[in-house]
Design an enzyme around this catalytic site. Structure first.
Site, PDB file in Angstrom:
ATOM      1  N   SER A   5      45.667 -18.603  52.268  1.00 25.29           N
ATOM      2  CA  SER A   5      46.804 -18.713  51.370  1.00 25.29           C
ATOM      3  C   SER A   5      46.487 -19.231  49.973  1.00 25.29           C
ATOM      4  CB  SER A   5      47.934 -19.524  51.998  1.00 25.29           C
ATOM      5  OG  SER A   5      49.135 -19.030  51.471  1.00 25.29           O
ATOM      6  N   SER A   6      45.553 -18.572  49.329  1.00 20.73           N
ATOM      7  CA  SER A   6      45.370 -18.826  47.900  1.00 20.73           C
ATOM      8  C   SER A   6      46.643 -18.444  47.149  1.00 20.73           C
ATOM      9  CB  SER A   6      44.181 -18.030  47.365  1.00 20.73           C
ATOM     10  OG  SER A   6      44.453 -16.647  47.357  1.00 20.73           O
ATOM     11  N   SER A   7      47.433 -17.535  47.716  1.00 22.79           N
ATOM     12  CA  SER A   7      48.666 -17.118  47.034  1.00 22.79           C
ATOM     13  C   SER A   7      49.675 -18.270  46.991  1.00 22.79           C
ATOM     14  CB  SER A   7      49.281 -15.889  47.698  1.00 22.79           C
ATOM     15  OG  SER A   7      49.505 -16.091  49.071  1.00 22.79           O
TER      16      SER A   7
ATOM     17  N   SER B  11      43.228 -17.390  34.338  1.00 18.83           N
ATOM     18  CA  SER B  11      42.629 -17.936  35.553  1.00 18.83           C
ATOM     19  C   SER B  11      41.141 -17.639  35.543  1.00 18.83           C
ATOM     20  CB  SER B  11      43.275 -17.294  36.784  1.00 18.83           C
ATOM     21  OG  SER B  11      42.478 -17.525  37.927  1.00 18.83           O
TER      22      SER B  11
ATOM     23  N   ASP C  26      53.626 -20.258  54.330  1.00 19.32           N
ATOM     24  CA  ASP C  26      52.517 -20.654  53.467  1.00 19.32           C
ATOM     25  C   ASP C  26      52.976 -21.621  52.384  1.00 19.32           C
ATOM     26  OD1 ASP C  26      51.243 -18.816  55.024  1.00 19.32           O
ATOM     27  OD2 ASP C  26      50.891 -17.356  53.425  1.00 19.32           O
TER      28      ASP C  26
ATOM     29  N   HIS D  67      53.045 -14.575  62.264  1.00 18.04           N
ATOM     30  CA  HIS D  67      54.095 -13.547  62.105  1.00 18.04           C
ATOM     31  C   HIS D  67      55.399 -13.985  62.774  1.00 18.04           C
ATOM     32  CE1 HIS D  67      51.827 -10.166  60.192  1.00 18.04           C
ATOM     33  NE2 HIS D  67      50.818 -10.895  60.640  1.00 18.04           N
ATOM     34  N   THR D  68      55.556 -15.276  62.947  1.00 17.34           N
ATOM     35  CA  THR D  68      56.825 -15.806  63.458  1.00 17.34           C
ATOM     36  C   THR D  68      57.730 -16.259  62.322  1.00 17.34           C
ATOM     37  OG1 THR D  68      55.624 -17.873  63.786  1.00 17.34           O
ATOM     38  CG2 THR D  68      56.025 -16.533  65.744  1.00 17.34           C
TER      39      THR D  68
ATOM     40  N   GLY E 168      42.198 -14.186  49.315  1.00 17.77           N
ATOM     41  CA  GLY E 168      42.340 -13.062  50.234  1.00 17.77           C
ATOM     42  C   GLY E 168      41.696 -13.300  51.585  1.00 17.77           C
ATOM     43  N   ALA E 169      41.513 -14.580  51.942  1.00 19.46           N
ATOM     44  CA  ALA E 169      40.828 -14.927  53.196  1.00 19.46           C
ATOM     45  C   ALA E 169      41.808 -15.384  54.272  1.00 19.46           C
ATOM     46  CB  ALA E 169      39.802 -16.030  52.942  1.00 19.46           C
TER      47      ALA E 169
HETATM   48  P1  ADP Z   1      45.557 -15.159  50.543  1.00 25.31           P
HETATM   49  O1  ADP Z   1      46.850 -15.835  50.235  1.00 25.31           O
HETATM   50  O2  ADP Z   1      45.288 -15.074  51.998  1.00 25.31           O
HETATM   51  O3  ADP Z   1      44.405 -15.735  49.803  1.00 25.31           O
HETATM   52  P2  ADP Z   1      46.920 -12.970  49.268  1.00 25.31           P
HETATM   53  O4  ADP Z   1      46.653 -11.510  49.198  1.00 25.31           O
HETATM   54  O5  ADP Z   1      48.219 -13.414  49.809  1.00 25.31           O
HETATM   55  O6  ADP Z   1      45.690 -13.645  50.041  1.00 25.31           O
HETATM   56  O7  ADP Z   1      46.797 -13.587  47.815  1.00 25.31           O
HETATM   57  C1  ADP Z   1      45.619 -13.354  47.054  1.00 25.31           C
HETATM   58  C2  ADP Z   1      46.004 -12.927  45.647  1.00 25.31           C
HETATM   59  O8  ADP Z   1      46.627 -14.050  44.971  1.00 25.31           O
HETATM   60  C3  ADP Z   1      44.806 -12.583  44.792  1.00 25.31           C
HETATM   61  O9  ADP Z   1      44.418 -11.227  44.971  1.00 25.31           O
HETATM   62  C4  ADP Z   1      45.347 -12.854  43.393  1.00 25.31           C
HETATM   63  O10 ADP Z   1      46.159 -11.791  42.967  1.00 25.31           O
HETATM   64  C5  ADP Z   1      46.232 -14.072  43.614  1.00 25.31           C
HETATM   65  N1  ADP Z   1      45.492 -15.319  43.405  1.00 25.31           N
HETATM   66  C6  ADP Z   1      45.166 -16.248  44.334  1.00 25.31           C
HETATM   67  N2  ADP Z   1      44.468 -17.268  43.788  1.00 25.31           N
HETATM   68  C7  ADP Z   1      44.340 -16.977  42.484  1.00 25.31           C
HETATM   69  C8  ADP Z   1      43.716 -17.628  41.361  1.00 25.31           C
HETATM   70  N3  ADP Z   1      43.077 -18.792  41.494  1.00 25.31           N
HETATM   71  N4  ADP Z   1      43.807 -17.028  40.162  1.00 25.31           N
HETATM   72  C9  ADP Z   1      44.450 -15.871  40.011  1.00 25.31           C
HETATM   73  N5  ADP Z   1      45.061 -15.212  41.017  1.00 25.31           N
HETATM   74  C10 ADP Z   1      45.005 -15.745  42.237  1.00 25.31           C
HETATM   75 MG    MG Z   2      48.756 -15.120  50.792  1.00 21.38          MG
END
Ligand code: ADP
Ligand code: MG
Length: 425
Positions: free
Chosen positions: A169-171, A76, A215, A43-44, A165-166
């Protein structure tokens, strides 16, 4: 004899297969971007401060092919099915505006939330000044039509082994894979830092999650064996060798499987507290507040705001201390800084959850040199710095502590600093 389980399809294979299922042909190419672990500095980023993340081996892959019309179609393995719009419709879909409380959107885009990530990247890229062959119009209001680049349609198929969502940073991974692909295919010619900004803009304005730049920078600019020491004000990035394996150590990720969401509630509230704290102190951002200024800050604001401020200010200092310690003593020296960071997030910033605290406590009790939650909080993952030969001991101890507390079993795996976004094929 029991046979080993069939290997999971690698995300490159899965993305390629999904693309051909979608289109009946082969993609023009495959691009991928990794998830990340933040070693310290939480959070920085949106306070113009310092962070020290590294890219992890888990990656999101986009298989992409140009179309001969002006439509964009994304799918996806994570989603129910494809979403398709005309490119010019993106300007009407985004930006998404959230209501004042930030509890939801009052102009929710007419696409499923996951699709707002890749479509948001396409939208942001079409608005960006191009350095490639395409002509460009001045940007500014963010409403003009892009010209030259970003007008040819694309099909995008996405697969990933980044836990979603872990807090890993899947986002940023989905943004980075999509941005890299479109930048190459559309000839936008942006560098990796500019593409990180595109990803952030998609997340902030298309998805509506008020996250900082960390991220995307980690995912775009990660390198093997190093963390990225990033100044989020200037975006100056320096590689800091971690030397974890050389020190006989490993970094264990403990994914609590408690899902967090950045676009709602707590994250937004913490951001608002930081802005209030900075305004009260008369500075542009909490980056401009030193540890020595904290006694004065305590006089000027309510207790909650003060504790939010104290977390950010001390966390910035801990990032600087971690970078110095890594250089002077190597990875063995940073354990206490990781623990102090966790306590600050638990007690001052109040973004931990019982599962994260249990993970950290159990890892430390089993001999970890340091441990902390990583990522935005309210769920997600913790990391532990452990002896290489203690992976099983610590994993078992954490599993046992979760079972004793009645929590669902966590996912446990080690990570090494890995390469950032690139073209795979
Ligand atoms: P984090 O970045 O910690 O995993 P976030 O809430 O920031 O969590 O991002 C997760 C969201 O990003 C998922 O709920 C989805 O909407 C999107 N997302 C991430 N990876 C994928 C993927 N492989 N396919 C489709 N959407 C994805
Ligand atoms: Mg994220």
């Amino acid at each position: 004899m029991t046979l080993p389980p069939a290997p999971e399809p690698r995300p490159t294979d899965a993305a390629r297969a999904l693309f051909s299922e979608l289109t009946g042909r082969a993609p023009d190419g495959l691009w991928s971007a990794p998830g990340r672990v933040n070693l310290i500095g939480e959070h920085t980023d949106y306070n113009d401060g310092f962070v020290l993340p590294f890219a992890i081996p888990h990656r999101t892959v986009a298989a992409v092919g140009l179309r001969d019309d002006d439509r964009i179609r994304v799918t996806s393995t994570f989603a129910d099915g494809p979403v398709e719009v005309a490119l010019h419709e993106l300007d009407a879909l985004f930006p998404t505006r959230r209501d004042e409380q930030g509890t939801g959107s009052d102009h929710a885009p007419a696409v499923p939330e996951w699709a707002a990530y890749p479509l948001g990247v396409a939208w942001a890229l079409r608005q960006a000044p191009s350095t490639g062959s395409g002509t460009q119009e001045a940007t500014g209001s963010g409403t003009q039509e892009a010209t030259g680049s970003g007008t040819q349609g694309v099909d995008i198929a996405i697969a990933s082994d980044v836990p979603v969502g872990a807090g890993l940073s899947s986002s940023a991974a989905i943004e980075g894979a999509t941005a890299s692909a479109l930048n190459d295919l559309w000839g936008t010619g942006l560098d990796r830092t500019a593409l990180a900004r595109i990803g952030r803009r998609a997340e902030n304005e298309a998805v509506g999650a008020p996250t900082g730049i960390m991220d995307q920078m980690a995912s775009m600019r990660g390198e093997t064996d190093a963390a990225i020491f990033l100044d989020c004000r200037s975006l100056d990035a320096h590689l800091v060798p971690l030397g974890v394996a050389e020190a006989g150590l490993a970094i264990l990720v403990i994914d609590t499987r408690v899902k967090h969401a950045h676009s709602t509630g707590g994250y937004r509230e913490r951001r608002a507290s930081c802005e209030l704290g900075a305004a009260t102190l008369g500075v542009p951002s909490l980056r401009d507040v030193a540890v020595d200024d904290l006694p004065r800050a305590r006089e000027l604001m309510d207790d909650v705001t003060f504790r939010r401020v104290r977390h950010v200010v001390t966390e910035n200092q801990r990032v600087l201390d971690t970078v110095r310690t890594l250089r002077e003593q190597g990875a063995r020296g940073i354990g206490d800084l990781l623990v102090a960071s966790h306590l600050s997030m638990r007690d001052d910033f109040e973004i931990s959850v019982p599962e994260l605290d249990t993970a950290v406590e159990a890892a430390l009790a089993a001999g970890a040199l340091g441990a902390r939650m990583t990522g935005g909080g309210f769920g997600g993952a913790a990391i532990a710095l452990i002896e290489q030969d203690a992976v099983d001991t610590v994993s078992n101890a954490v599993g046992a502590a979760f079972a004793a507390s009645g929590f669902a079993a966590p996912a446990l795996f080690t990570v090494v600093p890995s390469a950032g976004a690139h073209r795979d094929a």
